[in-house]
Design a protein around this motif. Sequence first.
Motif, PDB file in Angstrom:
ATOM      1  N   ASP A 260      45.542  58.002  37.507  1.00 13.52           N
ATOM      2  CA  ASP A 260      46.299  56.747  37.499  1.00 13.52           C
ATOM      3  C   ASP A 260      46.086  55.990  38.812  1.00 13.52           C
ATOM      4  N   ILE A 261      46.113  56.717  39.899  1.00 12.76           N
ATOM      5  CA  ILE A 261      45.919  56.104  41.211  1.00 12.76           C
ATOM      6  C   ILE A 261      44.488  55.588  41.344  1.00 12.76           C
ATOM      7  N   SER A 262      43.540  56.335  40.816  1.00 18.07           N
ATOM      8  CA  SER A 262      42.138  55.909  40.853  1.00 18.07           C
ATOM      9  C   SER A 262      41.928  54.636  40.033  1.00 18.07           C
ATOM     10  N   ASP A 263      42.552  54.578  38.840  1.00 14.93           N
ATOM     11  CA  ASP A 263      42.472  53.369  38.011  1.00 14.93           C
ATOM     12  C   ASP A 263      43.065  52.170  38.742  1.00 14.93           C
ATOM     13  N   GLU A 264      44.179  52.399  39.399  1.00 17.05           N
ATOM     14  CA  GLU A 264      44.837  51.326  40.147  1.00 17.05           C
ATOM     15  C   GLU A 264      43.947  50.858  41.296  1.00 17.05           C
ATOM     16  N   MET A 265      43.288  51.795  41.963  1.00 19.74           N
ATOM     17  CA  MET A 265      42.394  51.451  43.080  1.00 19.74           C
ATOM     18  C   MET A 265      41.218  50.598  42.607  1.00 19.74           C
ATOM     19  N   SER A 266      40.665  50.902  41.442  1.00 15.59           N
ATOM     20  CA  SER A 266      39.538  50.096  40.946  1.00 15.59           C
ATOM     21  C   SER A 266      40.002  48.685  40.589  1.00 15.59           C
ATOM     22  N   LYS A 267      41.194  48.574  40.038  1.00 18.09           N
ATOM     23  CA  LYS A 267      41.771  47.259  39.739  1.00 18.09           C
ATOM     24  C   LYS A 267      41.999  46.474  41.031  1.00 18.09           C
ATOM     25  N   ILE A 268      42.491  47.155  42.044  1.00 21.48           N
ATOM     26  CA  ILE A 268      42.747  46.538  43.348  1.00 21.48           C
ATOM     27  C   ILE A 268      41.440  46.039  43.965  1.00 21.48           C
ATOM     28  N   ASP A 269      40.406  46.884  43.926  1.00 20.08           N
ATOM     29  CA  ASP A 269      39.107  46.493  44.488  1.00 20.08           C
ATOM     30  C   ASP A 269      38.544  45.260  43.773  1.00 20.08           C
ATOM     31  N   SER A 270      38.704  45.228  42.468  1.00 16.73           N
ATOM     32  CA  SER A 270      38.212  44.092  41.688  1.00 16.73           C
ATOM     33  C   SER A 270      38.922  42.794  42.083  1.00 16.73           C
ATOM     34  N   LEU A 271      40.244  42.858  42.230  1.00 16.43           N
ATOM     35  CA  LEU A 271      40.999  41.664  42.627  1.00 16.43           C
ATOM     36  C   LEU A 271      40.616  41.203  44.034  1.00 16.43           C
ATOM     37  N   LYS A 272      40.408  42.137  44.924  1.00 15.43           N
ATOM     38  CA  LYS A 272      40.013  41.795  46.302  1.00 15.43           C
ATOM     39  C   LYS A 272      38.646  41.119  46.296  1.00 15.43           C
ATOM     40  N   GLN A 273      37.716  41.638  45.503  1.00 13.48           N
ATOM     41  CA  GLN A 273      36.385  41.035  45.422  1.00 13.48           C
ATOM     42  C   GLN A 273      36.449  39.625  44.839  1.00 13.48           C
ATOM     43  N   GLU A 274      37.284  39.429  43.818  1.00 10.91           N
ATOM     44  CA  GLU A 274      37.438  38.091  43.233  1.00 10.91           C
ATOM     45  C   GLU A 274      37.997  37.109  44.258  1.00 10.91           C
ATOM     46  N   SER A 275      38.995  37.550  45.001  1.00 14.78           N
ATOM     47  CA  SER A 275      39.585  36.703  46.036  1.00 14.78           C
ATOM     48  C   SER A 275      38.545  36.345  47.090  1.00 14.78           C
ATOM     49  N   ASP A 276      37.801  37.348  47.558  1.00 14.84           N
ATOM     50  CA  ASP A 276      36.765  37.109  48.568  1.00 14.84           C
ATOM     51  C   ASP A 276      35.693  36.161  48.042  1.00 14.84           C
ATOM     52  N   SER A 277      35.334  36.323  46.780  1.00 12.27           N
ATOM     53  CA  SER A 277      34.324  35.464  46.165  1.00 12.27           C
ATOM     54  C   SER A 277      34.792  34.005  46.114  1.00 12.27           C
ATOM     55  N   LEU A 278      36.048  33.794  45.767  1.00 11.79           N
ATOM     56  CA  LEU A 278      36.586  32.432  45.710  1.00 11.79           C
ATOM     57  C   LEU A 278      36.689  31.810  47.102  1.00 11.79           C
ATOM     58  N   VAL A 279      37.020  32.609  48.094  1.00 14.67           N
ATOM     59  CA  VAL A 279      37.065  32.107  49.470  1.00 14.67           C
ATOM     60  C   VAL A 279      35.656  31.708  49.915  1.00 14.67           C
ATOM     61  N   SER A 280      34.662  32.518  49.557  1.00 11.55           N
ATOM     62  CA  SER A 280      33.265  32.182  49.885  1.00 11.55           C
ATOM     63  C   SER A 280      32.856  30.892  49.190  1.00 11.55           C
ATOM     64  N   LYS A 281      33.260  30.734  47.944  1.00 11.61           N
ATOM     65  CA  LYS A 281      32.953  29.504  47.204  1.00 11.61           C
ATOM     66  C   LYS A 281      33.590  28.302  47.911  1.00 11.61           C
ATOM     67  N   SER A 282      34.801  28.486  48.401  1.00 13.38           N
ATOM     68  CA  SER A 282      35.462  27.409  49.140  1.00 13.38           C
ATOM     69  C   SER A 282      34.659  27.019  50.377  1.00 13.38           C
ATOM     70  N   ASN A 283      34.170  28.025  51.094  1.00 11.30           N
ATOM     71  CA  ASN A 283      33.366  27.758  52.299  1.00 11.30           C
ATOM     72  C   ASN A 283      32.062  27.039  51.948  1.00 11.30           C
ATOM     73  N   GLN A 284      31.455  27.395  50.823  1.00 10.66           N
ATOM     74  CA  GLN A 284      30.183  26.795  50.412  1.00 10.66           C
ATOM     75  C   GLN A 284      30.346  25.357  49.916  1.00 10.66           C
ATOM     76  N   THR A 285      31.535  25.023  49.428  1.00 10.00           N
ATOM     77  CA  THR A 285      31.741  23.683  48.862  1.00 10.00           C
ATOM     78  C   THR A 285      32.398  22.715  49.835  1.00 10.00           C
ATOM     79  N   ARG A 286      32.517  23.102  51.088  1.00 11.72           N
ATOM     80  CA  ARG A 286      33.081  22.205  52.084  1.00 11.72           C
ATOM     81  C   ARG A 286      32.158  21.005  52.280  1.00 11.72           C
ATOM     82  N   PRO A 287      32.742  19.827  52.427  1.00 10.86           N
ATOM     83  CA  PRO A 287      31.900  18.644  52.682  1.00 10.86           C
ATOM     84  C   PRO A 287      31.294  18.662  54.079  1.00 10.86           C
TER      85      PRO A 287
END
Length: 165
Positions: free
Chosen positions: A138-165
């Motif tokens: 259960d803890i391992s499943d939760e950790m994989s979900k957590i890692d996925s959310l962190k990666q999505e957040s980081d990806s969106l922040v990177s997209k924000s940096n790339q789309t700056r005028p």
Amino acid sequence: MATKKGIIITAVILAVIAGASSLVWFLPQNHGSSFVVSDYKSELDSVKERHSLIIADTESNLKGLSDKTLSPDNFTSQAQISSSQITSLISELVESNPPVEWKQSYGAYFEGLKKYNDYLTEIISLANKIKSGSSSSDISDEMSKIDSLKQESDSLVSKSNQTRP
């Protein structure tokens, strides 16, 4: 002795005061705070810097939770504070009302903050599972979900940096 003229003047003054007081109650009040942003780059940089501080604190607390130097209850309260701070940053981005050239960058960072808030919710869930003694799977499943959310957040922040005028 009161004269008719004195009584009439007093009555008019009292009527004006009562009318003005009533008017204050009936006029809509703007209780929301607002601020004007003129330097959208600096505003986004400020939000990004505060977000980085929250990330560093959360990672430190997560390490403390895994090392068992931080109790699940203390971890949960710290994560809830971080979530509140992230919500405040989200509100700041929404209220800044960026111009067209900044909308995509602000929007991506906004979405990244929302994903980070989801991440915080999941690490609180992880702390609760650790506290209740859940199975390692259960803890391992939760950790994989957590890692996925962190990666999505980081990806969106990177997209924000790339789309700056």
